[in-house]
Design a protein around this motif. Structure first.
Motif, short mmCIF file in Angstrom:
data_model
loop_
_atom_site.label_atom_id
_atom_site.label_comp_id
_atom_site.label_asym_id
_atom_site.label_seq_id
_atom_site.Cartn_x
_atom_site.Cartn_y
_atom_site.Cartn_z
N SER A 1 8.00 -11.12 -21.64
CA SER A 1 8.12 -9.80 -22.28
C SER A 1 7.79 -8.71 -21.26
CB SER A 1 7.19 -9.70 -23.47
OG SER A 1 5.85 -9.72 -23.03
N ASP A 2 8.12 -7.45 -21.60
CA ASP A 2 7.86 -6.32 -20.70
C ASP A 2 6.37 -6.15 -20.44
OD1 ASP A 2 10.56 -5.87 -20.60
OD2 ASP A 2 10.54 -4.32 -22.17
N GLU A 3 5.57 -6.27 -21.49
CA GLU A 3 4.12 -6.12 -21.33
C GLU A 3 3.56 -7.19 -20.41
OE1 GLU A 3 5.46 -6.43 -24.53
OE2 GLU A 3 5.60 -4.29 -24.87
N GLU A 4 4.02 -8.42 -20.60
CA GLU A 4 3.56 -9.52 -19.76
C GLU A 4 3.98 -9.29 -18.31
OE1 GLU A 4 1.80 -13.19 -18.78
OE2 GLU A 4 1.67 -12.01 -20.61
N MET A 5 5.19 -8.80 -18.09
CA MET A 5 5.68 -8.53 -16.74
C MET A 5 4.83 -7.43 -16.10
SD MET A 5 7.76 -9.42 -14.42
CE MET A 5 9.18 -10.21 -15.09
N ALA A 6 4.51 -6.38 -16.83
CA ALA A 6 3.69 -5.30 -16.29
C ALA A 6 2.30 -5.80 -15.92
CB ALA A 6 3.58 -4.17 -17.31
N ARG A 7 1.72 -6.64 -16.77
CA ARG A 7 0.39 -7.19 -16.48
C ARG A 7 0.42 -8.07 -15.23
NH1 ARG A 7 -1.93 -11.61 -18.13
NH2 ARG A 7 -0.45 -12.10 -19.75
N ARG A 8 1.45 -8.88 -15.10
CA ARG A 8 1.58 -9.74 -13.91
C ARG A 8 1.78 -8.89 -12.66
NH1 ARG A 8 5.40 -14.83 -15.72
NH2 ARG A 8 4.04 -15.61 -17.37
N TYR A 9 2.55 -7.82 -12.77
CA TYR A 9 2.82 -6.97 -11.61
C TYR A 9 1.55 -6.28 -11.14
CZ TYR A 9 4.81 -3.34 -8.67
OH TYR A 9 5.09 -2.52 -7.62
N GLU A 10 0.72 -5.84 -12.09
CA GLU A 10 -0.54 -5.19 -11.72
C GLU A 10 -1.42 -6.12 -10.91
OE1 GLU A 10 -2.36 -3.92 -15.32
OE2 GLU A 10 -1.06 -2.18 -15.55
N SER A 11 -1.52 -7.36 -11.32
CA SER A 11 -2.37 -8.29 -10.58
C SER A 11 -1.72 -8.68 -9.25
CB SER A 11 -2.66 -9.53 -11.41
OG SER A 11 -1.47 -10.25 -11.63
N GLY B 1 -14.40 -3.10 1.41
CA GLY B 1 -14.84 -4.24 0.60
C GLY B 1 -15.14 -3.88 -0.82
N ALA B 2 -15.65 -2.65 -1.02
CA ALA B 2 -16.01 -2.25 -2.37
C ALA B 2 -14.83 -1.67 -3.14
CB ALA B 2 -17.14 -1.23 -2.30
N ILE B 3 -13.72 -1.44 -2.47
CA ILE B 3 -12.58 -0.83 -3.14
C ILE B 3 -11.84 -1.90 -3.94
CG2 ILE B 3 -10.36 0.32 -2.80
CD1 ILE B 3 -11.46 1.51 -0.24
N ASN B 4 -11.48 -1.57 -5.14
CA ASN B 4 -10.72 -2.48 -5.98
C ASN B 4 -9.23 -2.25 -5.72
OD1 ASN B 4 -9.72 -4.14 -7.89
ND2 ASN B 4 -10.61 -3.08 -9.65
N PHE B 5 -8.59 -3.22 -5.10
CA PHE B 5 -7.19 -3.08 -4.74
C PHE B 5 -6.28 -3.02 -5.96
CE2 PHE B 5 -7.16 -3.15 -0.27
CZ PHE B 5 -8.22 -3.94 0.14
N GLU B 6 -6.67 -3.68 -7.00
CA GLU B 6 -5.80 -3.76 -8.17
C GLU B 6 -5.73 -2.44 -8.91
OE1 GLU B 6 -7.31 -7.03 -10.39
OE2 GLU B 6 -7.29 -8.32 -8.65
N ALA B 7 -6.76 -1.62 -8.80
CA ALA B 7 -6.78 -0.37 -9.54
C ALA B 7 -5.98 0.73 -8.84
CB ALA B 7 -8.22 0.10 -9.73
N GLU B 8 -5.79 0.61 -7.55
CA GLU B 8 -5.08 1.63 -6.80
C GLU B 8 -3.59 1.40 -6.85
OE1 GLU B 8 -6.66 1.70 -2.91
OE2 GLU B 8 -8.67 2.25 -3.55
N SER B 9 -2.86 2.43 -6.48
CA SER B 9 -1.40 2.30 -6.48
C SER B 9 -0.95 1.55 -5.24
CB SER B 9 -0.76 3.68 -6.53
OG SER B 9 -1.05 4.38 -5.34
N PRO B 10 0.22 0.94 -5.25
CA PRO B 10 0.68 0.17 -4.10
C PRO B 10 0.98 1.05 -2.89
CG PRO B 10 2.29 0.10 -5.89
CD PRO B 10 1.09 0.81 -6.39
N ALA B 11 1.26 2.33 -3.08
CA ALA B 11 1.57 3.21 -1.94
C ALA B 11 0.34 3.46 -1.09
CB ALA B 11 2.15 4.52 -2.45
N SER B 12 -0.83 3.47 -1.69
CA SER B 12 -2.05 3.75 -0.93
C SER B 12 -2.47 2.57 -0.07
CB SER B 12 -3.18 4.14 -1.88
OG SER B 12 -3.51 3.04 -2.69
N HIS B 13 -1.90 1.42 -0.27
CA HIS B 13 -2.29 0.23 0.48
C HIS B 13 -1.47 0.01 1.73
CE1 HIS B 13 -5.10 -0.95 -2.53
NE2 HIS B 13 -4.19 -0.93 -3.48
N GLN B 14 -0.45 0.78 1.93
CA GLN B 14 0.38 0.57 3.10
C GLN B 14 -0.35 1.11 4.33
OE1 GLN B 14 4.22 2.22 2.43
NE2 GLN B 14 4.68 0.80 0.76
N PRO B 15 -0.41 0.30 5.35
CA PRO B 15 -1.14 0.76 6.55
C PRO B 15 -0.43 1.95 7.19
CG PRO B 15 -0.02 -1.31 6.98
CD PRO B 15 0.17 -0.99 5.53
N SER B 16 -1.23 2.88 7.66
CA SER B 16 -0.64 4.04 8.33
C SER B 16 -0.19 3.62 9.73
CB SER B 16 -1.65 5.18 8.40
OG SER B 16 -2.78 4.77 9.14
#
Length: 171
Positions: free
Chosen positions: A115-125, A144-159
């Protein structure tokens, strides 16, 4: 000495006028019906035959079902035809089989889809896991203290740091 046989007195019967009365007729009819029922029951008991073999838990060899509901689902079409004897019945049966197969396949597909909800939950993790995989050791230790799952994927790309090399002078 011989014993003389004493004649038994004859059994006395009721008069025919008494026997012609209504209550006596009803009694005679009920006796006659009871006698016929007993004979019929005796005949039924004598005509029953038993197959030697498996017995139920209670010792009886016969299994009784209070309803014919179990037999309704044995054959879905209701009518049967063998060796193309009745082509319309066989055609109807094939159509019913095709519908059942389609329903089964749709059910399997529904179970396999996400389902869409299940897909969104899987994508977040998944975002956090992928970001961790591609981050460097230095960034992992400092964040180390930053939660990667809570942030958006754009902020994780290395500069990208541009390596400055020799610059040609302008003339």
């Amino acid at each position: 000495m011989a014993a003389k046989a004493v004649p038994q007195p004859a059994k006395k019967t009721l008069s025919k006028n008494l026997m012609a009365m209504k209550f006596m007729k009803r009694k005679a009819e009920s006796d006659y019906r009871r006698q016929l029922e007993e004979e019929r029951q005796r005949a039924i008991e004598e005509s029953h035959w038993v197959v030697e073999g498996q017995e139920n838990e209670d010792g009886s060899r016969i299994e009784f079902e209070p309803s014919y509901a179990k037999c309704e689902d044995l054959y879905p079409c209701g009518r049967m035809s063998f060796r193309n004897f009745n082509p319309t019945v066989e055609k109807l049966f094939k159509e019913m089989q095709a519908e059942e197969d389609m329903a089964r396949s749709e059910e399997r597909e529904r179970e396999a889809t996400v389902s869409d909800e299940e897909m969104a939950r899987r994508y977040e993790s998944l975002v956090g896991k992928v970001a961790k995989k591609f981050s460097t050791k230095r960034k992992r230790s400092s964040a180390g203290a930053i939660n990667f799952e809570a942030e958006s994927p754009a902020s994780h790309q290395p500069s990208k740091k541009t390596k400055r090399g020799f610059m040609k002078p302008r003339e």
